[in-house]
Design a protein around this motif. Structure first.
Motif, PDB file in Angstrom:
ATOM      1  N   CYS A 250     -81.462  68.341   2.408  1.00  0.00           N
ATOM      2  CA  CYS A 250     -80.454  67.471   1.323  1.00  0.00           C
ATOM      3  C   CYS A 250     -81.260  66.199   2.400  1.00  0.00           C
ATOM      4  O   CYS A 250     -80.637  64.955   1.993  1.00  0.00           O
ATOM      5  CB  CYS A 250     -79.205  67.793   2.402  1.00  0.00           C
TER       6      CYS A 250
ATOM      7  N   MET B  43     -73.504  64.812   0.386  1.00  0.00           N
ATOM      8  CA  MET B  43     -74.332  64.533   1.274  1.00  0.00           C
ATOM      9  C   MET B  43     -74.710  62.852   0.987  1.00  0.00           C
ATOM     10  O   MET B  43     -74.846  61.898   1.778  1.00  0.00           O
ATOM     11  CB  MET B  43     -76.034  65.014   1.643  1.00  0.00           C
ATOM     12  N   GLN B  44     -75.905  62.750  -0.320  1.00  0.00           N
ATOM     13  CA  GLN B  44     -76.136  61.685  -1.283  1.00  0.00           C
ATOM     14  C   GLN B  44     -75.344  60.182  -1.015  1.00  0.00           C
ATOM     15  O   GLN B  44     -75.739  59.712  -0.193  1.00  0.00           O
ATOM     16  CB  GLN B  44     -76.922  62.229  -1.977  1.00  0.00           C
TER      17      GLN B  44
ATOM     18  N   ARG C  84     -74.494  68.134  -1.856  1.00  0.00           N
ATOM     19  CA  ARG C  84     -75.674  67.659  -1.373  1.00  0.00           C
ATOM     20  C   ARG C  84     -75.978  66.276  -2.145  1.00  0.00           C
ATOM     21  O   ARG C  84     -75.578  65.092  -1.780  1.00  0.00           O
ATOM     22  CB  ARG C  84     -76.734  68.251  -2.353  1.00  0.00           C
TER      23      ARG C  84
END
Length: 220
Positions: free
Chosen positions: A187, A131-132, A128
């Motif tokens: 996400c 992805m962030q 995550r």
């Protein structure tokens, strides 16, 4: 780009670094991929040193890795494309077979080439955070969106009785679970269609859910 944060690993906080990867990381990146994508995932699709060199050369902003305890445990690679709404290319066509030869420096879509985390860190939150960080790259560069194909590793169990589109709908209704779709939904990614013949992936029967994230700072 360089950030330090903490994730939960084995019941305690673990200091983690997310940064751009370089060619010096090639062997470690290939090992992360090997551990993250065991057979039946096609092993010929794992990165080569030459591909990693091209990722770094063509779009270093999209070459991210996660390091915990001085060891690489995850990575994420992206590129820029001009991608029309509803256009669903195969992974090979979109990425030039992973070489990023199709990278378009002025493209308004940040296309996810891959993301992977070694098994022992998959519940730590590193995926995550990768992805962030890629979302932050979209915002930093002023791009319209992030887009990528999500594998459907649970689809092969249901392929005889439903289409890939129906499988995606069943996951969205909570009737079925899929580990990759579940991760992408958590996400903040949203589905915009299904691509057939996306990847030579037995578990997904060749399909992928096309999942996007829109830059919230641009007018809609």
């Amino acid at each position: 780009m360089y950030k330090t944060l903490y994730v939960q690993h084995e019941g305690k906080p673990a200091e983690t670094v997310i940064r751009r990867y370089s060619l010096e990381d090639a062997d470690a990146l290939i090992e992360v991929q090997r551990r993250s994508f065991p057979p039946p995932y096609p092993q010929e699709l794992l990165w080569t040193r030459g591909q990693i060199a091209e990722h770094v050369r063509l779009f270093p902003e999209g070459a991210l890795c996660a390091e915990a305890g001085g060891i690489l445990v995850g990575s994420m690679t992206g590129m820029r494309l001009h991608a029309a709404e509803g256009e669903h290319r195969s992974w090979s066509e979109a990425t030039g077979d992973g070489s990023l030869s199709t990278h378009e420096p002025d493209g308004q879509t940040l296309y996810v080439v891959d993301i992977c985390v070694v098994p022992e860190y998959r519940k730590s939150g590193i995926g995550r955070w990768l992805m962030q960080t890629m979302y932050e790259t979209v915002v930093h560069l002023g791009l319209e969106r992030l887009l990528g194909g999500g594998r459907l590793p649970g689809y092969h169990r249901h392929a005889e009785r439903m289409s890939a589109e129906a499988y995606l709908s069943a996951v969205l209704r909570g009737e079925l679970n899929d580990p990759v779709l579940g991760f992408l939904l958590r996400c903040g990614r949203t589905p915009v269609g299904v691509a057939s013949a996306y990847l030579d992936d037995e578990e997904s029967c060749g399909h992928a859910a096309m999942m996007e994230w829109r830059n919230p700072f641009l007018p809609r």
